[in-house]
Design an enzyme around this catalytic site. Structure first.
Site, PDB file in Angstrom:
ATOM      1  N   GLU A  11      -1.356  -3.714  -6.822  1.00  0.00           N
ATOM      2  CA  GLU A  11      -1.053  -3.831  -8.253  1.00  0.00           C
ATOM      3  C   GLU A  11      -2.125  -4.656  -8.971  1.00  0.00           C
ATOM      4  OE1 GLU A  11       2.919  -5.369  -8.549  1.00  0.00           O
ATOM      5  OE2 GLU A  11       3.654  -3.957  -7.042  1.00  0.00           O
TER       6      GLU A  11
ATOM      7  N   TYR B  71       5.155  -6.445   0.623  1.00  0.00           N
ATOM      8  CA  TYR B  71       5.029  -7.201  -0.621  1.00  0.00           C
ATOM      9  C   TYR B  71       3.578  -7.645  -0.840  1.00  0.00           C
ATOM     10  CZ  TYR B  71       9.861  -7.519  -2.286  1.00  0.00           C
ATOM     11  OH  TYR B  71      11.105  -7.240  -2.817  1.00  0.00           O
TER      12      TYR B  71
END
Length: 815
Positions: free
Chosen positions: A178, A171
């Site tokens: 991202e 994550y």
């Protein structure tokens, strides 16, 4: 994407399906999900293989571009397949929350189609490796896990561990990839003036080609999403952490063990004496007694399969049954308390320590409490040589025990708390009354004897009572346990007593004259409440100070242990308290409890209206509605739920926190039941709501410590320090004992309009803000944790404002 809820899906079809057709539909649906998950896993495995095969080009400036040429189509199509997950959730084919699923998928789709696909700068940046590899490594085991879950009860352990553990690494790496992809896509749509708001020296060589921006709207949307990621990233990791905890508890439940302990035992409803079944049965007995015309409420509680996390709604049903009428409230209380006393059992320790637990005698708890003998043959009395405090003082924050607030300072603090909504106005009045009546202190306490069950408790009034010169009959753990743990509580209690103006009395298992020093006293002092409740009861009833009908005896339960032990302690303490007040004049006896704010209570109309007005009321007030809406959307409506509800002319508050567990709720409810029954019998009952307090036992739980750190952001919460709580709750107790106007006195029942005994708890409440906050305590936990990590109550909004200012500056420079 949890396991599909097949029955729910078929119900959504609204068709009169036959058993055979229903079976066929279920089989087809299961087959569909197997294929969907396998295809998705294969797509991501293909992506993973492509990425790994290009890792050798990572240091090559053209490496990311070469990767995207081969990966782009596969990644785009595979990620697009996830749109079906949103459809599954919308149609009820899975249990996944629709809003949460939609947001997660939308963020990925937005990145692929809105950032990486159109942006050559993003395609050429090394963060493409980081983002895509993190996604693929996460998704392959996730989809395989769900594919296997369709065809077997427990998927392979390796898939389970990967599904619920890899996120700790993937994550953060995925989110970082991202964010970098979004940032380095900005040159496509943003003027170079954006650099003005970036930290000096930030790498900007990739922006050299950005001569003119042709898409301000798209760029500003990207910047806005970057800010959302700054807040949402930690949220996602934390939510997944909670999901992991639940999954591991379900997959690897603790093995049920037979209770081999001596003393009080849970009922043998099941072979392992299940605490859940006992709690469920107690609540069913209470609900049935209070609401015989609504048997469905008890039936629903009895059939609850997930009692650990599903108990709350059944406690609410019990409260609603109680509030229906005064008779119902008493019937519920009597049935609930009697069930616990009559069904709990007792394993007598016996003198032969070598006996196995199977050989020891088991009797009913009621029969054990009928014993008249006691093992306590001695009594120790320790009198202090200090001077009693002449005025009531309250330690508060920087004004601690060395320099506490006095006189008008305490009154101003009480008024400030009441004005803000942290305590009720009548609680402020009671605190001020104690300050105004020094005659209630010192000599005024000489004919009062305070029996403290759990005298060494962090939340108990022992220290304050000693400071005021009171007489305390102390019950606590055996001093002989000192060898097994920290220094004995009895050394601390005696040391405090000797320095004070008060007196402490406690039981010994040998004669006081045979104790030559403190070491001997400690070894002989105290008792195990769970194995010696009858001994303690009999010692108390034969104590001269208790037998003297002219003395005023105040007996309170301040015990606490985690889990099922809390219920055991409460049942034993309850039996002792009942025996004491039944043996004495009602007007010379007071029961006292510290009620938890994390429960369901009847409250005043004013408190309910204040809670409604405090919706959207936060410590700092800009963008309140935006913050509330964002949190509710992010949680699919699970966070920031309304706090109060109404039944007829009664207003109630929902402060119960599911994570505290059903055993805690039952132990505290037994105290409510005893308070209501004793009050009905004419006994003064001081059962006031204490505030949330940062004691060691509470903050040792990491999540509670985090939540307490962010909780004051919500108006009008304040988390109290232990010394402050000790002081204000002792003041509430003294007010109930001495004030002729106290609602704790049954004689004032008509004056205070206490029709239903549940209304006893709405007076003199130091709830810490629970009653007047717009949101229920149980729905503030995760938001409070997030606020704690994002700067705490004082910095959360300034941080949001600062980020908004940076965004505004960027917009200004861009336009």
């Amino acid at each position: 994407q949890p396991y599909p809820n097949n029955n729910r899906a078929c119900a959504n079809l609204s068709l009169p399906l036959s058993t055979e057709l229903l079976h066929l539909v279920n089989m087809l649906q299961k087959l569909y999900f197997v294929l969907f998950n396998l295809v998705s896993a294969a797509g991501w495995a293909w992506c993973w293989f492509i990425i790994v095969s290009h890792l050798h080009e990572f240091s090559d400036p053209n490496g990311p571009k070469n990767l995207w040429k081969e990966l782009g189509v596969v990644l785009t199509n595979t990620q697009s397949l996830a749109l079906l997950e949103v459809l599954h959730s919308l149609l009820g084919l899975t249990k996944s929350p629709f809003m949460q699923t939609a947001l997660q998928v939308a963020s990925r789709i937005g990145l692929v189609y809105g950032i990486t696909l159109p942006s050559e700068q993003a395609q050429a940046h090394w963060s493409l490796y980081l983002m895509a590899l993190s996604w693929a490594t996460t998704e392959v085991p996730r989809y395989l896990f769900y594919a296997f879950k369709q065809i077997m009860n427990k998927p392979p352990a390796i898939l389970f561990h990967m599904r619920y553990s890899l996120f700790y690494i993937l994550y953060p790496t995925g989110i970082s990839g991202e964010v970098l992809q979004m940032f380095f896509s900005l040159p496509l749509a943003f003027r170079t003036s954006w650099l003005a708001v970036l930290p000096t020296g930030f790498p900007n060589t990739c922006m050299a080609d950005c001569d003119n921006c042709q898409n301000n709207a798209g760029c500003l949307a990207t910047v806005a999403v970057l800010y959302i990621y700054a807040v949402g990233g930690p949220v996602m990791v934390f939510l997944m952490h909670l999901t992991r905890k639940g999954a591991y508890k379900k997959r690897f439940p603790r093995k049920k063990k037979t209770d081999r302990s001596d003393g009080i035992l849970f009922p043998a409803i099941t072979e392992d004496r299940s605490t859940s079944e006992a709690g469920k049965a107690a609540l069913c007995a209470a609900i049935t007694a209070g609401s015989p015309i609504v048997p469905k409420a008890a039936a629903k509680a009895r059939s609850e399969r997930n009692w650990r996390f599903g108990y709350k709604k059944h406690f609410k049903a019990m409260v609603e049954a109680s509030i229906a009428s005064p008779e119902a409230a008493l019937a519920v209380s009597e049935a609930g308390a009697d069930f616990l006393h009559s069904t709990f059992e007792f394993r007598r320790p016996g003198n032969d320590k070598k006996k196995s637990f199977e050989e020891k005698t088991i009797v009913s708890f009621k029969d054990e409490m009928k014993r008249k003998d006691t093992c306590f043959v001695g009594t120790m009395r320790v009198e202090g040589e200090g001077k009693a405090a002449e005025e009531f003082m309250v330690p508060y924050k920087s004004r601690g025990v060395e320099n506490p607030l006095k006189g008008d300072e305490v009154k101003k603090l009480a008024d400030r708390w009441a004005k803000y909504g942290t305590i009720e106005p009548d609680a402020a009045a009671s605190l001020k009354a104690v300050v105004d009546h020094p005659e209630w202190l010192g000599k005024g306490l000489k004919d009062h004897y305070f029996v403290l069950i759990g005298a060494g408790s962090a939340m108990g009034p022992f220290l304050k009572l000693m400071e005021l010169g009171a007489n305390v009959i102390a019950l606590d753990i055996p001093g002989a346990w000192e060898k097994k743990g920290p220094p004995s509580v009895w050394r601390r209690l005696m040391e405090v007593a000797r320095k004070s103006a008060g007196k402490i009395i406690f039981p010994l298992n040998k004669k006081a004259k045979d104790c030559k020093n403190d070491d001997d006293i400690v070894k002989a002092a105290g008792a195990n409440l769970m194995t010696q409740p009858a001994d303690l009861k009999n010692w108390l009833l034969n104590l001269p100070e208790i037998k003297n009908k002219k003395n005023h005896v105040v007996i309170g339960n301040y015990t606490y242990l985690d889990g099922a032990l809390h219920v055991k302690l409460s049942v034993c303490a309850d039996a002792i308290m009942k025996a004491v007040y039944e043996s004495r004049p009602k007007n010379k006896t007071t029961l006292c409890f510290l009620c938890t704010p994390t429960d369901m209570h009847v409250i005043t109309k004013e408190a309910s209206e204040a809670a409604e007005s405090n919706l959207n009321a936060f410590l700092f007030r800009p963008f309140n509605k935006i913050i509330e809406t964002g949190m509710r959307v992010l949680s699919s409506g699970k966070w920031l739920k309304d706090n109060v509800w109404r039944i007829g002319d009664n207003y109630l508050v929902d402060g119960m926190v599911v994570n505290q567990g059903p055993n805690y709720a039952l132990a505290k409810r037994l105290q409510h039941w005893r308070a209501m029954l004793a009050f009905e019998e004419g006994v003064t009952v001081s059962s006031n709501i204490a505030p949330s307090t940062a004691t060691v036992s509470v903050v040792k739980a990491t999540t509670f410590r985090w939540a307490y750190g962010g909780l004051p952001y919500f108006v009008p919460y304040e988390v109290f320090e232990q010394e402050t709580t000790n002081a204000v709750m002792t003041a509430a107790l003294l007010f109930d004992i001495f004030s002729p106007d106290s609602a704790a006195k049954p004689a004032n029942r008509g004056k205070k309009s206490i029709n239903n005994t549940l209304e006893l708890f709405k007076y003199n409440s130091f709830h810490g803000g629970v009653w007047r906050c717009g949101y229920s305590m149980d729905t503030l936990g995760v938001p409070s944790v997030l606020i704690y990590f994002l700067g705490g109550p004082n910095l959360f909004v300034p941080l949001v404002v600062a980020l908004s200012g940076a965004l505004s500056a960027a917009i200004y420079n861009a336009l």
